[in-house]
Design a protein around this motif. Structure first.
Motif, PDB file in Angstrom:
ATOM      1  N   ILE A  33       0.845  -1.195   0.000  1.00 30.39           N
ATOM      2  CA  ILE A  33       0.000   0.000   0.000  1.00 30.39           C
ATOM      3  C   ILE A  33       0.879   1.242   0.000  1.00 30.39           C
ATOM      4  O   ILE A  33       1.842   1.336   0.758  1.00 30.39           O
ATOM      5  CB  ILE A  33      -0.996   0.004   1.175  1.00 30.39           C
ATOM      6  N   ILE A  34       0.565   2.155  -0.915  1.00 32.56           N
ATOM      7  CA  ILE A  34       1.336   3.402  -1.074  1.00 32.56           C
ATOM      8  C   ILE A  34       0.488   4.531  -0.538  1.00 32.56           C
ATOM      9  O   ILE A  34      -0.620   4.782  -1.021  1.00 32.56           O
ATOM     10  CB  ILE A  34       1.675   3.653  -2.553  1.00 32.56           C
ATOM     11  N   ASP A  52      13.415  13.596   0.044  1.00 30.33           N
ATOM     12  CA  ASP A  52      14.457  13.080  -0.833  1.00 30.33           C
ATOM     13  C   ASP A  52      14.505  11.556  -0.920  1.00 30.33           C
ATOM     14  O   ASP A  52      15.420  10.999  -1.528  1.00 30.33           O
ATOM     15  CB  ASP A  52      15.828  13.582  -0.372  1.00 30.33           C
ATOM     16  N   ALA A  53      13.542  10.852  -0.330  1.00 31.36           N
ATOM     17  CA  ALA A  53      13.558   9.386  -0.389  1.00 31.36           C
ATOM     18  C   ALA A  53      12.178   8.829  -0.061  1.00 31.36           C
ATOM     19  O   ALA A  53      11.461   9.381   0.771  1.00 31.36           O
ATOM     20  CB  ALA A  53      14.597   8.818   0.589  1.00 31.36           C
ATOM     21  N   ILE A  54      11.838   7.723  -0.712  1.00 26.36           N
ATOM     22  CA  ILE A  54      10.595   7.005  -0.420  1.00 26.36           C
ATOM     23  C   ILE A  54      10.790   6.231   0.879  1.00 26.36           C
ATOM     24  O   ILE A  54      11.783   5.525   1.053  1.00 26.36           O
ATOM     25  CB  ILE A  54      10.250   6.045  -1.565  1.00 26.36           C
ATOM     26  N   ALA A  55       9.851   6.370   1.813  1.00 20.69           N
ATOM     27  CA  ALA A  55       9.958   5.709   3.110  1.00 20.69           C
ATOM     28  C   ALA A  55       9.320   4.320   3.052  1.00 20.69           C
ATOM     29  O   ALA A  55       8.201   4.162   2.554  1.00 20.69           O
ATOM     30  CB  ALA A  55       9.289   6.550   4.190  1.00 20.69           C
ATOM     31  N   ILE A  56      10.037   3.330   3.586  1.00 20.80           N
ATOM     32  CA  ILE A  56       9.548   1.952   3.645  1.00 20.80           C
ATOM     33  C   ILE A  56       9.568   1.511   5.110  1.00 20.80           C
ATOM     34  O   ILE A  56      10.635   1.423   5.723  1.00 20.80           O
ATOM     35  CB  ILE A  56      10.427   1.001   2.800  1.00 20.80           C
ATOM     36  N   SER A  57       8.399   1.264   5.689  1.00 22.99           N
ATOM     37  CA  SER A  57       8.327   0.831   7.091  1.00 22.99           C
ATOM     38  C   SER A  57       8.959  -0.540   7.229  1.00 22.99           C
ATOM     39  O   SER A  57       8.588  -1.482   6.525  1.00 22.99           O
ATOM     40  CB  SER A  57       6.862   0.793   7.550  1.00 22.99           C
ATOM     41  N   ASN A  58       9.920  -0.673   8.170  1.00 23.35           N
ATOM     42  CA  ASN A  58      10.773  -1.859   8.125  1.00 23.35           C
ATOM     43  C   ASN A  58      11.034  -2.483   9.495  1.00 23.35           C
ATOM     44  O   ASN A  58      12.120  -2.995   9.756  1.00 23.35           O
ATOM     45  CB  ASN A  58      12.108  -1.517   7.438  1.00 23.35           C
ATOM     46  N   GLU A  59      10.032  -2.464  10.395  1.00 23.33           N
ATOM     47  CA  GLU A  59      10.068  -3.330  11.568  1.00 23.33           C
ATOM     48  C   GLU A  59       9.252  -4.580  11.252  1.00 23.33           C
ATOM     49  O   GLU A  59       8.597  -4.668  10.207  1.00 23.33           O
ATOM     50  CB  GLU A  59       9.491  -2.603  12.786  1.00 23.33           C
ATOM     51  N   VAL A 111       4.450   1.783   2.287  1.00 21.24           N
ATOM     52  CA  VAL A 111       5.314   2.723   1.564  1.00 21.24           C
ATOM     53  C   VAL A 111       4.710   4.122   1.627  1.00 21.24           C
ATOM     54  O   VAL A 111       3.506   4.295   1.413  1.00 21.24           O
ATOM     55  CB  VAL A 111       5.456   2.287   0.086  1.00 21.24           C
ATOM     56  N   THR A 112       5.531   5.112   1.912  1.00 20.44           N
ATOM     57  CA  THR A 112       5.108   6.516   1.834  1.00 20.44           C
ATOM     58  C   THR A 112       5.893   7.185   0.718  1.00 20.44           C
ATOM     59  O   THR A 112       7.124   7.221   0.753  1.00 20.44           O
ATOM     60  CB  THR A 112       5.369   7.261   3.154  1.00 20.44           C
ATOM     61  N   TYR A 113       5.164   7.703  -0.257  1.00 25.60           N
ATOM     62  CA  TYR A 113       5.865   8.285  -1.407  1.00 25.60           C
ATOM     63  C   TYR A 113       6.613   9.553  -1.026  1.00 25.60           C
ATOM     64  O   TYR A 113       6.445  10.111   0.055  1.00 25.60           O
ATOM     65  CB  TYR A 113       4.924   8.510  -2.587  1.00 25.60           C
ATOM     66  N   SER A 114       7.451   9.999  -1.934  1.00 25.74           N
ATOM     67  CA  SER A 114       8.287  11.176  -1.714  1.00 25.74           C
ATOM     68  C   SER A 114       8.209  12.075  -2.941  1.00 25.74           C
ATOM     69  O   SER A 114       7.829  11.635  -4.027  1.00 25.74           O
ATOM     70  CB  SER A 114       9.734  10.747  -1.470  1.00 25.74           C
ATOM     71  N   MET A 115       8.573  13.333  -2.764  1.00 24.61           N
ATOM     72  CA  MET A 115       8.577  14.283  -3.883  1.00 24.61           C
ATOM     73  C   MET A 115       9.912  14.218  -4.626  1.00 24.61           C
ATOM     74  O   MET A 115      10.641  15.207  -4.736  1.00 24.61           O
ATOM     75  CB  MET A 115       8.324  15.705  -3.362  1.00 24.61           C
ATOM     76  N   ILE A 116      10.231  13.039  -5.158  1.00 25.40           N
ATOM     77  CA  ILE A 116      11.512  12.845  -5.839  1.00 25.40           C
ATOM     78  C   ILE A 116      11.348  12.803  -7.350  1.00 25.40           C
ATOM     79  O   ILE A 116      12.280  12.443  -8.065  1.00 25.40           O
ATOM     80  CB  ILE A 116      12.200  11.541  -5.362  1.00 25.40           C
ATOM     81  N   PHE A 146      -1.871  11.633  -6.790  1.00 25.72           N
ATOM     82  CA  PHE A 146      -1.175  11.539  -8.073  1.00 25.72           C
ATOM     83  C   PHE A 146       0.113  10.731  -7.962  1.00 25.72           C
ATOM     84  O   PHE A 146       0.391   9.855  -8.780  1.00 25.72           O
ATOM     85  CB  PHE A 146      -0.880  12.935  -8.615  1.00 25.72           C
ATOM     86  N   ASN A 147       0.923  11.010  -6.940  1.00 26.94           N
ATOM     87  CA  ASN A 147       2.205  10.308  -6.812  1.00 26.94           C
ATOM     88  C   ASN A 147       2.019   8.831  -6.476  1.00 26.94           C
ATOM     89  O   ASN A 147       2.790   7.982  -6.931  1.00 26.94           O
ATOM     90  CB  ASN A 147       3.072  10.988  -5.754  1.00 26.94           C
ATOM     91  N   SER A 148       1.000   8.510  -5.670  1.00 20.09           N
ATOM     92  CA  SER A 148       0.690   7.097  -5.420  1.00 20.09           C
ATOM     93  C   SER A 148       0.368   6.396  -6.734  1.00 20.09           C
ATOM     94  O   SER A 148       0.778   5.254  -6.981  1.00 20.09           O
ATOM     95  CB  SER A 148      -0.517   6.971  -4.474  1.00 20.09           C
ATOM     96  N   THR A 149      -0.387   7.095  -7.591  1.00 19.74           N
ATOM     97  CA  THR A 149      -0.793   6.529  -8.876  1.00 19.74           C
ATOM     98  C   THR A 149       0.396   6.302  -9.791  1.00 19.74           C
ATOM     99  O   THR A 149       0.459   5.292 -10.508  1.00 19.74           O
ATOM    100  CB  THR A 149      -1.826   7.454  -9.548  1.00 19.74           C
TER     101      THR A 149
END
Length: 469
Positions: free
Chosen positions: A52-53, A62-69, A149-154, A236-239
């Motif tokens: 899920i984005i 500056d980076a897409i965040a990915i939850s990683n626990e 996943v959390t999108y980023s403005m990259i 839009f960025n998720s898409t």
């Protein structure tokens, strides 16, 4: 075999959940029924992993965040609903493969956990952009692990590449996966919505959904950036990431419903995958290169000089001084000038002068373009590789005149507030600055003028020049 079995666009209005809506959710019943349909569809697919984005968890520029626990949990207590809780296992194996691929293909990502987020005073938790879509899925199916996943403005190219890497990770692990792009469309459909109405809102929603229904990926990439910015959307960025995960496939979008009852566009769509086709990634790159060429060739002399100034500065490490090729109109007048730099729709730098400080507008543009790039204290200095991603605008300030508060119009006039030695300026027609009160409040804040302190007001008009115009 395609390991990604389902692709979906889902909105995330908390009000759609009965415990929050308390009857108001019935006004978007079509959206609710469509989300239920997706929940049932995913139940039939029985994926091992749901990606899920979201736009609403901790976001980095500056980076897409990915939850990683190993697990992630959250609730909707922010919306006065603490009984809707989730605690879901993270697919860390998928994360590791995805991070490896992103490193290889130079897509900036940031694996995050509780310890990491403490530095930013943020919690490691599920957000409503994730919980609301999963609320409908969990009604029918909950035997899955999550990739959050959390999108980023990259930039859309990097987002698309990230989507391609989602597909590669699923294939590398032979994992049965579905992907959900969580996002609402325009927030400006009505005056009583969360933002002030804009005619661009409905236009954006229609154009995006029609492009998705037709599977016109390139048309999505070529949508007008000002239209996207003016729409006030968060989907839009998720898409774009979702489209990247479908690269190399013939796609048609099935629009299950669209509603704008509360002034926000809620689009629910599932995507039908047909035949394989050629990847469009290289076409996207070529399209962006051609667009940049057209922008440079068609730009007016004001923004063209600003870009030439930056190119010269980064190449020679000094300010350009040869004005022999500059049009006479830029040499004959003296005005204050603001130069604004945007990257992927976000401000990257803005510096200007209220009154002229040089001999002419040309020198003012040259000076302030460099200042905006390297000396705006709000941002790190621009580096040369960023120039191709920058959109430049130049505002030429007309003479300011004293006025009363009632004479202001934030769309037409900029404002200067002065109290003793304290002075603040705000340009006109800025996104989110829709009232005289907000315009004056921001200008006073910039000047350091306290609430209740008396100040003088001046208004001014600008001539705004943008690239490609």
């Amino acid at each position: 075999m395609n390991n990604i079995q389902g692709y979906y666009l889902m909105p995330h209005p908390p009000i759609i959940i009965p415990d929050i809506g308390k009857g108001e959710e019935k006004k978007i019943e079509l959206t609710s029924k469509s989300c239920d349909e997706i929940g049932k569809d995913i139940s039939n697919l029985k994926p091992e992993t749901i990606v899920i984005i979201t736009p609403h968890s901790t976001m980095f520029s500056d980076a897409i965040a990915i939850s990683n626990e190993h697990r992630i949990k959250g609730d909707l207590s922010k919306f006065r609903c603490s009984n809707i809780k989730m605690d879901i296992k993270i697919d860390t194996e998928f994360n590791n493969e995805l991070i490896k691929l992103c490193t290889e293909f130079e897509v900036p990502v940031a694996p995050i956990n509780s310890e990491f987020l403490v530095r930013f005073n943020r919690k490691y938790e599920l957000d409503h952009g994730t919980i609301v879509p999963l609320y409908f899925i969990n009604k029918y199916y909950n035997d899955y692990n999550l990739v959050h996943v959390t999108y980023s403005m990259i930039g859309d190219l990097n987002l698309y590449k990230f989507g391609m890497n989602l597909k590669k990770a699923a294939e590398a692990l032979n994992r049965k996966v579905v992907i959900i792009a969580s996002g609402d469309l325009s927030h400006k459909l009505k005056n009583h919505g969360p933002y002030i109405y804009s005619p661009f809102g409905e236009k954006f929603d229609n154009e995006l959904l029609n492009n998705l229904k037709n599977g016109d990926f390139l048309d999505v990439f070529n949508m007008n950036k000002d239209l996207i910015e003016e729409a006030g959307e968060c989907g839009f960025n998720s898409t774009i990431i979702l489209l990247g995960s479908m690269d190399g496939k013939e796609v048609k979008g099935d629009l299950l419903s669209y509603e704008g009852t509360f002034g926000v566009g809620y689009g629910v769509m599932k995507f039908n995958i047909n035949n394989d086709k050629e990847s469009i990634f290289n076409f996207i790159i070529k399209s962006k290169e051609e667009k940049l060429k057209r922008k440079l060739n068609s730009s007016n002399s004001y923004v063209k000089l600003a870009r030439e100034s930056l190119i010269y500065y980064f190449k020679n490490n000094r300010k350009m001084t040869d004005l022999s090729n500059v049009p006479q109109e830029l040499l004959n007048e003296k005005h204050g000038v603001f130069v604004s730099l945007k990257k992927f729709g976000n401000l990257r730098g803005c510096i200007g002068t209220i009154l002229p400080t040089t001999d002419n507008v040309a020198q003012e543009i040259i000076r302030n373009s460099i200042e905006a790039a390297i000396n705006d204290p709000r941002f790190m200095s621009v580096v040369e590789d960023e120039l191709k991603d920058l959109d430049i605008s130049v505002d030429v300030l007309m003479e300011a005149t004293l006025c009363s508060k009632e004479e202001l119009d934030p769309k037409k006039y900029g404002v200067i507030v002065t109290s003793g030695y304290k002075r603040g300026l705000l340009l006109p027609d800025l996104e989110g600055v829709d009232t005289i009160e907000s315009q004056l409040s921001i200008a006073c804040n910039k000047a350091g003028i306290n609430e209740g302190e008396k100040y003088e007001i001046e208004k001014f008009e600008v001539i705004r020049y943008k690239e490609g115009e």
